[in-house]
Each structure stands twice: as structure tokens, then as C-alpha cells.
Design a protein around this motif. Sequence first.
Motif, short mmCIF file in Angstrom:
data_model
loop_
_atom_site.label_atom_id
_atom_site.label_comp_id
_atom_site.label_asym_id
_atom_site.label_seq_id
_atom_site.Cartn_x
_atom_site.Cartn_y
_atom_site.Cartn_z
N LEU A 1 0.23 9.18 -35.15
CA LEU A 1 0.83 7.99 -34.56
C LEU A 1 0.58 6.79 -35.48
CD1 LEU A 1 2.33 7.67 -31.90
CD2 LEU A 1 0.22 6.90 -30.86
N LYS B 1 6.19 9.96 -32.66
CA LYS B 1 6.48 8.97 -31.64
C LYS B 1 5.46 9.10 -30.51
CE LYS B 1 10.79 10.33 -31.35
NZ LYS B 1 12.25 10.42 -31.11
N HIS B 2 5.39 8.06 -29.69
CA HIS B 2 4.48 8.13 -28.55
C HIS B 2 4.90 9.27 -27.62
CE1 HIS B 2 3.48 4.02 -29.85
NE2 HIS B 2 2.30 4.31 -29.33
N SER B 3 3.90 9.89 -27.01
CA SER B 3 4.18 10.95 -26.05
C SER B 3 3.48 10.62 -24.73
CB SER B 3 3.68 12.28 -26.61
OG SER B 3 3.12 13.07 -25.58
N GLU C 1 -0.63 10.36 -24.25
CA GLU C 1 -1.21 9.08 -23.85
C GLU C 1 -2.04 9.25 -22.57
OE1 GLU C 1 -0.90 6.07 -25.52
OE2 GLU C 1 0.13 7.16 -27.12
N LYS D 1 8.03 0.77 -21.36
CA LYS D 1 7.62 1.88 -22.23
C LYS D 1 6.99 2.95 -21.33
CE LYS D 1 6.45 -0.98 -26.27
NZ LYS D 1 7.68 -0.72 -27.03
N TYR E 1 5.78 5.79 -21.63
CA TYR E 1 4.57 6.52 -22.01
C TYR E 1 3.29 5.75 -21.69
CZ TYR E 1 4.89 3.57 -26.20
OH TYR E 1 4.97 2.51 -27.04
N THR E 2 3.42 4.42 -21.40
CA THR E 2 2.23 3.66 -21.03
C THR E 2 1.88 3.85 -19.56
OG1 THR E 2 3.56 1.73 -20.49
CG2 THR E 2 2.70 1.85 -22.73
#
Length: 787
Positions: A669, A675-677, A681, A708, A710-711
Motif C-alpha cells: 500500500l 489499492k485499499h482493501s 483494513e 471511502k 474500506y474505512t
Amino acid sequence: MIELLHGQRPVPIDKESEASLLGIDPEERIIGAWMPQPPGTRIVVYQKVKGELVERLDPLTFYFHLSDRRLLDECPEDFVVVELDGEGAFKYCVLFDSLSKMWNAVRHVNRRIQAVPRPFPEQTDDMIHVEPDPVIQYFLQTGKTCFKGLEPEDLTILRVSIVTSSLSGYSNPERASDEVLAVALADSTGWRRVLSRKRKDEETLLRLFIDLVVERNPDIIEGYHLHTFEMPFLFHRCNRYRIEMSLGRDGSNAYLPAGQPRDQRRAQIPEIHGRHLIDLSRCVSGGMPGDRTRGQTGLVRAVRAAGLDRPDRVVLDPRQLSWCYQHDYHRFEQFLHDNLTDLELLSERFTRFHFEMTRMLPLNYQQVPVTGSARKIDLLMEREYMHHNHALPAPSSGALRTGGLTGVFACGVFNHILHVDVESLYPSLMLSRRIKPRSDVHGMFLSLLEKLTDLRLDIKRRMMSMSECPEKENLGVLQSAYKILINSFFGYLAYPPALFNDFERAEEVTRTGQEILRQVVTELKNAGAEIIEIDTDGVFAIPPPGIDTEQDEQKLVKDISALLPERITLGFAGRYEKMFSYKIKNYALQTYDKKLIIRGSSLHSRSMERFARDFIRDCIECILRNDFQALHGLYTSLIFDIRNHKIHIRDLARTEEVKIPLHQYLEELKHEQRKHSGLMEAIGRAGRPVSVGERISYYYTGQTLPSKPYTATKLAELWDPNFPDANVPWYQKRVRDLAEKFRPFFEPEDFQQVFSDEEGLFPIDNQAITLRMLREEPPDFTSDQEQ
DNA sequence: AGCTGTGGCAGGGAGG
DNA sequence: CCTCCCTGCCAC
């Protein structure tokens, strides 16, 4: 065989020096030059079975030389020994554990240097120099046999199931609190034992386990997820107490084979000297009736899917195990016994194919279930070429550009559906048009394909002639396993690393396959049928008027089949009362006994939350029934349940497999390689250790739609029923998105009314709503339909 | 070190 | 909002 003499693993050979040793052009490479045989040599293979030397004949083994007859008597139990009987016999000695090790070395040499097919040269004495000792050492290292000439009854199988204490239900051997609670063992002689922690500590239990395995002295050890759970867990726990895991026949410890694992996703398979470790979860995939997915499931589900479940089987959730162990030991023990019974049942049904392949391939039993189809075909080809004393070609490079023909002609709900398919399209095409790799100068590809096909059809015929019984089911699994292998012959052609690959021929197969399917479509249309959907080798259609009964349909299929090229047959694949055609490769079928079959990743997928899968299934049921009132009810109650946190986390959460360790994810990352997952996360926030390959559930939290997403993820195990924190807007939006799938089939006002969050002023009138049917000609067909 | 193929849909992340 | 790309999963 120079590599084999100097160590266990192939070492690169200097091209020039080997060429000069063999007296050949360095640009050419002749496989087999290091294993010459005097012409007319008779080969005798001995296998030591239960103390007796048994003579076996096997064409595979003619590469091996024996230097000293005495070794026959000295060799350990169950080892395969080869003797040359004839001129120049006993000159050299190679004992071996598995031909595959040798063949791998052959492949290794072959791949490094461009090989050209060329006849085997005249043998001279100084062409090879084999020193027996390192080879024997190599053989002794694993001590496994090929099972040639053996029957399953000749072997002892030990089945193992372990239970660990893990509060979360996810075991992690590196976590101190996760201990082995119990080990259940059973062997094929009827012996059974459950070891538990009732009166002893973990260390004593582990030692007892090892002693028992050695005492039972099995040829095979079986388990479900043995490679990924039982063995690594026992490994770690033994390590913790500094217990030697001396399970080998020669007293040696279990070990991980040398070399780095291919990738971290796939666990390395531990080895035990002289025993084969079989993970039944690897044997089952592909053999399951109607299940094409390779996705892993638990033992209980696998047994259920195979139709081998028993009504009184004790089923315990991983989370309940610890509790049950303490408070209801009887039930706990029954659970372990049921596990052992399940292992026996699965083994009976799913290992036969692998056992048979072991006798056909230069692989030992342990390797067969973890070896892919393409590699099996490669090995079969190598076997035949070695038998002909002929060199092997190197893989060619290229790529396949075309695949199967697909298309939807109509979407919506239809009644009276006929499903037809061209039987074994690709293999039949290869056989009937004699499509084979260019490099296959001996024509082995097609003869192998033919032999395997005959073998399969023979099994199938035997199966068909039987009345319902377990053996019939076993044969069904066996023939479908052969079918998968047979179907991979096409994939093999287009597989870059395959020795005999040929992309042009693969192209020929797909191209002619498309032509056949087009022809089927044309003939069906000429007969007056309406085509719904086609995919590669199958067609869903509404039969022409007047074709009403199954007999009519069978006759239609037969008539069309007669119009197809020779040896290509169209088969009757099924008939259905209703079909919901959604998109290509995505549809639902209702059988005449009211069973619903849903196909396609957009209607049914493991990546979908369970509530989503259920919702879509229920929607389709309503739509097929024309019950829009119920459909409206489904939608509104789901929206309501989400708002009021009435959905259990098991239904709400999404489940994904952990692909890489957390630290690697964070690293990638940082370097923007990834990419963010949402999953990763959530794992990071939870701060709990997870192992690669674990399937983890997570859900979305918060009060508003996250910008977002994933947050906003959280592990499902952290969900608290007393403080439900699922993100209501997110999941309501999810439901609205799912409903969107059905919009094209409704008039705009009808859709609005059925999928509205609020109760309408007037109840929905099922009669007033008519579903749309969408018809179109796929572009590929408009041109050649007219001619 | 070992791995069968192509076609297709959906969803999420990233960036405009 | 949209498009693009990647990944996962599935049909054959």
C-alpha cells in the motif's frame, strides 16, 4: 541423470560440458541419453509388500539400473526396486521413491535447453556414470512407493481429525491459548481411538498421538484439510514442547520439503518418510456432482454435498467446540467419531480416481491429488515418449485468442425450456478431426485421449447398468473425474508451459467448436424453436410448437444430431418448466418438480452476502410465480429489517479469503502497488493475527454512506448483538442495487411500485403487472442466419 | 516451483 | 457523478 547423483534437487548443468560428454551438438538436446538400455533388456520390477518381494511388470521403469542384487533383500518395506534381467544387467543401481522425481529432473534439463525430437542414440558404456549411494540416499529420504500393482486393500489407511480450543473459532497454532483439545484416529482395520485432554496435558497427548501413529504404521494418512490444518497445527504444537515429530517409517521426523513455497497462499505439504499424506479436501474438488467450484468447504458441508450425510450426525460450530468439550463431553466425543466416519465415507468415494492415476503416472500417491490436469497430461506424454526412446519437444510460445461462442437471444421469463448440449464438444472434435499437437510425432496425444475416453465410457456404462447403491455413486464420481482430465486435453494445447502445446491447434478446436454450435442453433431455428441462450456447447431453447413431451424433445434432439458431422452428437441435457434468463451465463431454471436452479455470478456468488443471495433467490421465486405482491413484501421487509438491525451478522457479512499477510499489504500500500482493501483494513483495525488462506467475514459500520468504504469495515466476530452497528444506509443501498437487477423486466411504473420503500396506497395487483421480455439477435448471428 | 483454457458479470478503488 | 482498471467468482 547427472543431477540426481549429486543431490536431491536438480542442479543446472553446463550445456557445453554435457554436450561434449554425450557427443552431441550443444544446440540440440537429447532426453534420455543418460539412461540408455541394452536393446531387448527385460525389466523386472520388484516391490516389497508386507515383507514379500512381489514381481511387477511395468514399462515405466525401464530407465533404472540395478547394480547389486543384494539390495533387493536389504531394501526397506514397500520400496520399489528395479532389476534388469539380460545382457549387462546389474551394472548400475537406482532405487527410487517416485518416478516423478526423476522425471522432474528430465523436464528440468529439457526446459533449460531447446529440445528437438530425435531418435535415441546408440548406447555406449561410457555415456553414463552412476554412483549408487547418493541415489539410495535420495530414495531413502521419503521412501514412498508408486502403488504399481497394488490394490487399496493392500494398504493401511489412518484417518486423523483434531479439535483445538479456540475462543473465536479460528485456530491459530501460534497463539498460546489455542491448544490441541482432542485427536481422533481410526484406521482401515477398524481400530479407533479418541485422545482427549480430559486427564492429560497437551504435551502428553501429542506424544501419545505420535506413538500411536508409529504403532499403527499406516501407508497412508488421511484427513480433511490435513495439509492446511491438522499437520501444520500438530507441527507447531510439537515444536512448542520440543517434541520430535518422529512419524517416519525410519523414525525420521516429519519435515517440510526443501525449497521456497510457490506463493504464500498455498501451504507447503509436509512429508513423512514412507507414508503418503492425503488431504481429502483436495480429492473431493471436481468430483462433486454438480459442483464445478474449487472453493473449499468444511468437512460437514462436503459430506452433505456428496449426499453422504447421516441424520444423527453431531454438528458443532467451531465456536461451540470448547464449550461442548467442557460441558457435554459425550456429545463432543460423538462429534469426533462422526468426523472419522465422514473421513471414511469421503475416502471411499473420492480417492479411487487418485489411486488409479498413481498407477498410471510417474507420481506417488501423495502427489496425485495436488497435481493439476495439465501436468498429468504432460507426464502421460512423457511416459509414452520415454517408452519410445524418443526425445521430448520444448514448449512453444503463443497465445489462444478465441474461446467458446456465447450469446443471449432473449431475456425474461419463459415457459417450457429445452436444454441441449453437444456431448464432450472439444474432446470429440479433437478425436474426429484428428487435431493433435504438431510436435507429437508419435501421435500419442490422441491415443491417450482415446484410451482415457474409452476408460471413462466403460466406467459410465458400468455405472448406468447398476441399481442405486453406494458403488454406483462411487463410479459416478470416478467417471466425472476422468471427464475433467479428458476435458483438460484441450486446455493443455493452449497451456504455455505444456511440452506439447500448440496454439494453432487449440484455435482450430475453438473455431470448429463455434461452427458446430452455430449449426445447432441454425437447425433448432429451422425446426421452429426459439433460442434463449447459448454458451460454448449448449443451447437453451423453447421447442417448436407441437413438441410438447419429453419424447418429442428427445426425437428433435436426435434428428438434429443426425445433421451434425460424424462423431459429433447432440444430447438432451434437460427440460425445465420455467426459465428466468437474466444475462449471459446468468439464469435461473425451475424444474418440473418445482426445484429452483440458479446459475451465474451475478445471481449467486460466494462473494455476495448471504442476505443478498437469499434475497435474489426469493425475488426470482416470486417472479417465476408472477407474485409481485410477495415480491414487494420481500423488498419492504428486508429494508425494514436492515433499518431495525434485525439481520444476523452471519447473513449481513461478506466473506473473503486472506490473500497476503497484513504486513505485506501495508508495505504494498505504501508503495502504491496495491489499492485499499476493505477486508485487510478491518483486519488491521481488529489487530488480531490471521493466517493467509483463512476466510474472514466483515461488514460495514457507521451511520452514513462512507465516502471511502474500506474505512468503514469491521470484522464480523467483533459484532455485538447488544450494540448492533451495521451501516443502515449502506445495506439499504445494497438492497436497492440488488433490486436494480430486475428493473429491465418491469414497466417503469410497475418497478417503482414493487420496489418502493413505503407501503403503497393500494395493494399490488398481480394481474395488472406483465413482465417484459427482451429479444435481440446477437451480432454474431445476424449475418450467417440468413444464408 | 508449479500452474488446463476463454468469456462474462459485479463490485470496489482511484481519479477525473 | 462518471470512466477505467483490477479482482473474484462463475459458466462452459
